[in-house]
Design a protein around this motif. Structure first.
Motif, PDB file in Angstrom:
ATOM      1  N   GLU A 147     -15.295 -10.194   4.190  1.00  0.00           N
ATOM      2  CA  GLU A 147     -15.541 -10.155   2.757  1.00  0.00           C
ATOM      3  C   GLU A 147     -14.581 -11.101   2.058  1.00  0.00           C
ATOM      4  OE1 GLU A 147     -14.627  -6.384   0.996  1.00  0.00           O
ATOM      5  OE2 GLU A 147     -12.753  -6.165   2.115  1.00  0.00           O
ATOM      6  N   ALA A 148     -14.794 -11.272   0.749  1.00  0.00           N
ATOM      7  CA  ALA A 148     -13.954 -12.167  -0.040  1.00  0.00           C
ATOM      8  C   ALA A 148     -12.484 -11.826   0.146  1.00  0.00           C
ATOM      9  CB  ALA A 148     -14.339 -12.076  -1.517  1.00  0.00           C
ATOM     10  N   GLY A 149     -11.685 -12.863   0.445  1.00  0.00           N
ATOM     11  CA  GLY A 149     -10.262 -12.695   0.675  1.00  0.00           C
ATOM     12  C   GLY A 149      -9.867 -12.686   2.140  1.00  0.00           C
ATOM     13  N   ASP A 150     -10.858 -12.548   3.045  1.00  0.00           N
ATOM     14  CA  ASP A 150     -10.567 -12.579   4.479  1.00  0.00           C
ATOM     15  C   ASP A 150     -10.439 -14.015   4.973  1.00  0.00           C
ATOM     16  OD1 ASP A 150     -10.821  -9.837   4.471  1.00  0.00           O
ATOM     17  OD2 ASP A 150     -12.754  -9.805   5.499  1.00  0.00           O
ATOM     18  N   PHE A 151      -9.694 -14.182   6.071  1.00  0.00           N
ATOM     19  CA  PHE A 151      -9.525 -15.491   6.701  1.00  0.00           C
ATOM     20  C   PHE A 151      -9.858 -15.385   8.179  1.00  0.00           C
ATOM     21  CE2 PHE A 151      -6.949 -18.704   8.939  1.00  0.00           C
ATOM     22  CZ  PHE A 151      -7.403 -19.858   8.303  1.00  0.00           C
ATOM     23  N   MET A 152     -10.667 -16.324   8.662  1.00  0.00           N
ATOM     24  CA  MET A 152     -10.985 -16.418  10.091  1.00  0.00           C
ATOM     25  C   MET A 152     -10.427 -17.730  10.640  1.00  0.00           C
ATOM     26  SD  MET A 152     -14.930 -15.083  10.161  1.00  0.00           S
ATOM     27  CE  MET A 152     -15.309 -15.723   8.518  1.00  0.00           C
ATOM     28  N   TRP A 153      -9.881 -17.640  11.840  1.00  0.00           N
ATOM     29  CA  TRP A 153      -9.258 -18.774  12.508  1.00  0.00           C
ATOM     30  C   TRP A 153      -9.946 -18.893  13.857  1.00  0.00           C
ATOM     31  CZ3 TRP A 153      -3.397 -18.654  14.189  1.00  0.00           C
ATOM     32  CH2 TRP A 153      -2.935 -19.949  14.419  1.00  0.00           C
ATOM     33  N   LEU A 154     -10.775 -19.929  14.049  1.00  0.00           N
ATOM     34  CA  LEU A 154     -11.630 -20.030  15.223  1.00  0.00           C
ATOM     35  C   LEU A 154     -11.154 -21.166  16.122  1.00  0.00           C
ATOM     36  CD1 LEU A 154     -15.155 -19.608  13.598  1.00  0.00           C
ATOM     37  CD2 LEU A 154     -13.427 -17.882  14.101  1.00  0.00           C
ATOM     38  N   PRO A 177       0.827  -1.214   0.000  1.00  0.00           N
ATOM     39  CA  PRO A 177       0.000   0.000   0.000  1.00  0.00           C
ATOM     40  C   PRO A 177       0.860   1.261   0.000  1.00  0.00           C
ATOM     41  CG  PRO A 177       0.088  -0.941   2.196  1.00  0.00           C
ATOM     42  CD  PRO A 177       0.788  -1.917   1.291  1.00  0.00           C
ATOM     43  N   PRO A 178       0.276   2.385  -0.442  1.00  0.00           N
ATOM     44  CA  PRO A 178       1.029   3.648  -0.429  1.00  0.00           C
ATOM     45  C   PRO A 178       1.188   4.186   0.990  1.00  0.00           C
ATOM     46  CG  PRO A 178      -1.230   4.042  -1.083  1.00  0.00           C
ATOM     47  CD  PRO A 178      -1.072   2.543  -1.004  1.00  0.00           C
ATOM     48  N   GLN A 179       2.143   5.091   1.164  1.00  0.00           N
ATOM     49  CA  GLN A 179       2.375   5.708   2.465  1.00  0.00           C
ATOM     50  C   GLN A 179       1.173   6.527   2.947  1.00  0.00           C
ATOM     51  OE1 GLN A 179       5.788   5.847   4.409  1.00  0.00           O
ATOM     52  NE2 GLN A 179       5.259   3.847   3.527  1.00  0.00           N
ATOM     53  N   THR A 180       0.272   6.899   2.024  1.00  0.00           N
ATOM     54  CA  THR A 180      -0.887   7.719   2.376  1.00  0.00           C
ATOM     55  C   THR A 180      -2.045   6.895   2.930  1.00  0.00           C
ATOM     56  OG1 THR A 180      -1.611   7.517   0.073  1.00  0.00           O
ATOM     57  CG2 THR A 180      -0.355   9.496   0.679  1.00  0.00           C
ATOM     58  N   GLN A 181      -1.958   5.577   2.867  1.00  0.00           N
ATOM     59  CA  GLN A 181      -3.069   4.744   3.337  1.00  0.00           C
ATOM     60  C   GLN A 181      -3.173   4.788   4.858  1.00  0.00           C
ATOM     61  OE1 GLN A 181      -4.074   0.892   1.497  1.00  0.00           O
ATOM     62  NE2 GLN A 181      -3.719  -0.039   3.514  1.00  0.00           N
ATOM     63  N   LEU A 182      -4.414   4.763   5.364  1.00  0.00           N
ATOM     64  CA  LEU A 182      -4.621   4.708   6.803  1.00  0.00           C
ATOM     65  C   LEU A 182      -4.070   3.394   7.351  1.00  0.00           C
ATOM     66  CD1 LEU A 182      -8.240   6.141   7.175  1.00  0.00           C
ATOM     67  CD2 LEU A 182      -6.076   7.281   7.726  1.00  0.00           C
ATOM     68  N   THR A 183      -3.479   3.452   8.534  1.00  0.00           N
ATOM     69  CA  THR A 183      -2.803   2.294   9.101  1.00  0.00           C
ATOM     70  C   THR A 183      -3.780   1.271   9.666  1.00  0.00           C
ATOM     71  OG1 THR A 183      -0.878   3.625   9.636  1.00  0.00           O
ATOM     72  CG2 THR A 183      -1.114   1.549  10.820  1.00  0.00           C
ATOM     73  N   ALA A 184      -4.802   1.720  10.380  1.00  0.00           N
ATOM     74  CA  ALA A 184      -5.717   0.807  11.058  1.00  0.00           C
ATOM     75  C   ALA A 184      -6.529  -0.001  10.045  1.00  0.00           C
ATOM     76  CB  ALA A 184      -6.651   1.572  11.983  1.00  0.00           C
ATOM     77  N   ASP A 185      -6.701  -1.304  10.331  1.00  0.00           N
ATOM     78  CA  ASP A 185      -7.475  -2.187   9.461  1.00  0.00           C
ATOM     79  C   ASP A 185      -8.363  -3.041  10.352  1.00  0.00           C
ATOM     80  OD1 ASP A 185      -8.421  -3.597   7.287  1.00  0.00           O
ATOM     81  OD2 ASP A 185      -6.447  -4.032   6.460  1.00  0.00           O
ATOM     82  N   ARG A 186      -8.926  -4.101   9.805  1.00  0.00           N
ATOM     83  CA  ARG A 186      -9.852  -4.955  10.544  1.00  0.00           C
ATOM     84  C   ARG A 186      -9.157  -6.131  11.218  1.00  0.00           C
ATOM     85  NH1 ARG A 186     -12.815  -7.552   7.069  1.00  0.00           N
ATOM     86  NH2 ARG A 186     -11.515  -6.977   5.302  1.00  0.00           N
ATOM     87  N   ALA A 187      -7.858  -6.258  11.094  1.00  0.00           N
ATOM     88  CA  ALA A 187      -7.149  -7.398  11.666  1.00  0.00           C
ATOM     89  C   ALA A 187      -7.311  -7.427  13.188  1.00  0.00           C
ATOM     90  CB  ALA A 187      -5.667  -7.337  11.302  1.00  0.00           C
ATOM     91  N   VAL A 188      -7.560  -8.644  13.717  1.00  0.00           N
ATOM     92  CA  VAL A 188      -7.713  -8.785  15.158  1.00  0.00           C
ATOM     93  C   VAL A 188      -7.288 -10.192  15.567  1.00  0.00           C
ATOM     94  CG1 VAL A 188     -10.140  -9.504  15.003  1.00  0.00           C
ATOM     95  CG2 VAL A 188      -9.286  -8.495  17.120  1.00  0.00           C
ATOM     96  N   PHE A 189      -6.676 -10.275  16.755  1.00  0.00           N
ATOM     97  CA  PHE A 189      -6.296 -11.566  17.328  1.00  0.00           C
ATOM     98  C   PHE A 189      -6.774 -11.577  18.762  1.00  0.00           C
ATOM     99  CE2 PHE A 189      -3.618 -14.705  19.345  1.00  0.00           C
ATOM    100  CZ  PHE A 189      -3.432 -15.671  18.375  1.00  0.00           C
ATOM    101  N   THR A 190      -7.662 -12.506  19.096  1.00  0.00           N
ATOM    102  CA  THR A 190      -8.214 -12.600  20.445  1.00  0.00           C
ATOM    103  C   THR A 190      -7.921 -13.987  21.003  1.00  0.00           C
ATOM    104  OG1 THR A 190     -10.389 -13.530  19.932  1.00  0.00           O
ATOM    105  CG2 THR A 190     -10.103 -11.155  19.590  1.00  0.00           C
ATOM    106  N   GLU A 191      -8.353 -14.221  22.244  1.00  0.00           N
ATOM    107  CA  GLU A 191      -8.163 -15.542  22.840  1.00  0.00           C
ATOM    108  C   GLU A 191      -9.064 -16.592  22.200  1.00  0.00           C
ATOM    109  OE1 GLU A 191     -11.746 -13.917  24.785  1.00  0.00           O
ATOM    110  OE2 GLU A 191      -9.788 -13.077  24.248  1.00  0.00           O
ATOM    111  N   ALA A 192     -10.076 -16.178  21.433  1.00  0.00           N
ATOM    112  CA  ALA A 192     -11.035 -17.123  20.854  1.00  0.00           C
ATOM    113  C   ALA A 192     -10.987 -17.211  19.334  1.00  0.00           C
ATOM    114  CB  ALA A 192     -12.457 -16.751  21.280  1.00  0.00           C
TER     115      ALA A 192
END
Length: 274
Positions: free
Chosen positions: A235-242, A14-29
């Motif tokens: 959305e398409a391209g996302d991965f969930m690990w449960l 991504p370019p340097q102008t892109q916002l840093t925060a995304d939807r990535a998350v890692f929890t205990e579950a």
């Protein structure tokens, strides 16, 4: 060959102008790895693979999900491997999302295209090569097979999801269906890798809470998932690990079908020692 309906990562940066925060998350579950973080900088390489890189989506991790690994492989033209699997205990599933792959399994060649699915038992002789003019991208799910004394190891097979009729969930009028590649009652198999399809507005109408752990890669569409009392959009391209026993439900968002490749461990006693 027709264009692939499935999402496949392309890498880039991504370019340097892109916002840093995304939807990535890692929890205990659970963990959510959104498609936007699958960039060049997080790819890896494997011994005995030529012109190949991969994104590692899941791996056994102490205290979290522990039964499988899952990669997205990207093989350039004339790339591949004559020695792809180094662990004689490992079984595998390949699922093609883009391009063409020639799989040679026990000396028999198979040309695999999008939707192509192969089950590879432990100890198999197999090789892969991209003999086309474009990259091929595919999922490779690996698990240490749980051998049972007196139970045969299941046989290898190669198919395509287009030839497998989805099974509708009871009472859903076709809004929720599963493409099953093996018989659920065949206890020789200790993992299932299926494709789940929801039509727009279809739901899992309760929080599933069960012992099977999951890897879910969204092939098409979008949805809202309820994971351990938290709502997340996917959305398409996302991965969930449960993790095992992570409560899970979803609403399919439309406008088209919501579809994902689903791993789960099945058909074995719970281990009584760590």
């Amino acid at each position: 060959m027709h264009p692939s309906p499935y999402y496949a990562p392309q890498g880039g940066h991504p370019p340097q102008t892109q916002l840093t925060a995304d939807r990535a998350v890692f929890t205990e579950a659970y963990a959510l790895i959104p498609k936007g973080v699958m960039r060049d900088i997080v790819t890896s390489y494997l011994p005995f693979w030529e012109k190949t890189r991969l994104w590692v989506l899941a791996r056994p991790l102490s205290g979290f999900a522990e039964t499988f690994s899952q990669y997205i492989m990207e093989v350039q033209p004339e790339g591949g491997s004559h020695k792809p699997e180094l662990d004689p205990r490992a079984e595998g599933v390949l699922f093609i999302v883009e391009g063409e792959l020639t799989l040679t399994l026990e000396d028999e060649p198979h040309l695999m295209q999008p939707g192509g699915y192969a089950f590879i038992p432990p100890g198999s002789r197999w090789q892969v090569r991209n003999e086309s003019a474009a990259p091929v991208r595919f999922h490779w799910i690996r698990k240490a097979y749980a051998f049972v004394d007196g139970l045969e190891v299941p046989a290898a097979f190669v198919t395509n999801e287009q030839t497998v009729t989805p099974i509708e969930m009871l009472g859903t009028e076709g809004r929720w269906a599963t493409t099953r590649f093996v018989d659920p009652a065949d206890v020789r198999h200790d993992m299932h890798v299926n494709i789940v399809t929801f039509q727009p507005g279809g739901v899992i109408p309760f929080d599933e809470t069960h012992v099977m752990e999951h890897g879910l890669y969204v092939l098409e569409g979008k949805a809202v998932y309820h994971l351990n009392q938290q709502w997340v959009e996917v959305e398409a391209g996302d991965f969930m690990w449960l993790r095992a026993f992570c409560p899970q439900a979803c609403y399919a968002g439309g406008p088209g079908p919501f579809r994902y490749l689903l791993y789960k461990d099945v058909n074995r006693h719970a281990a009584l020692t760590l």
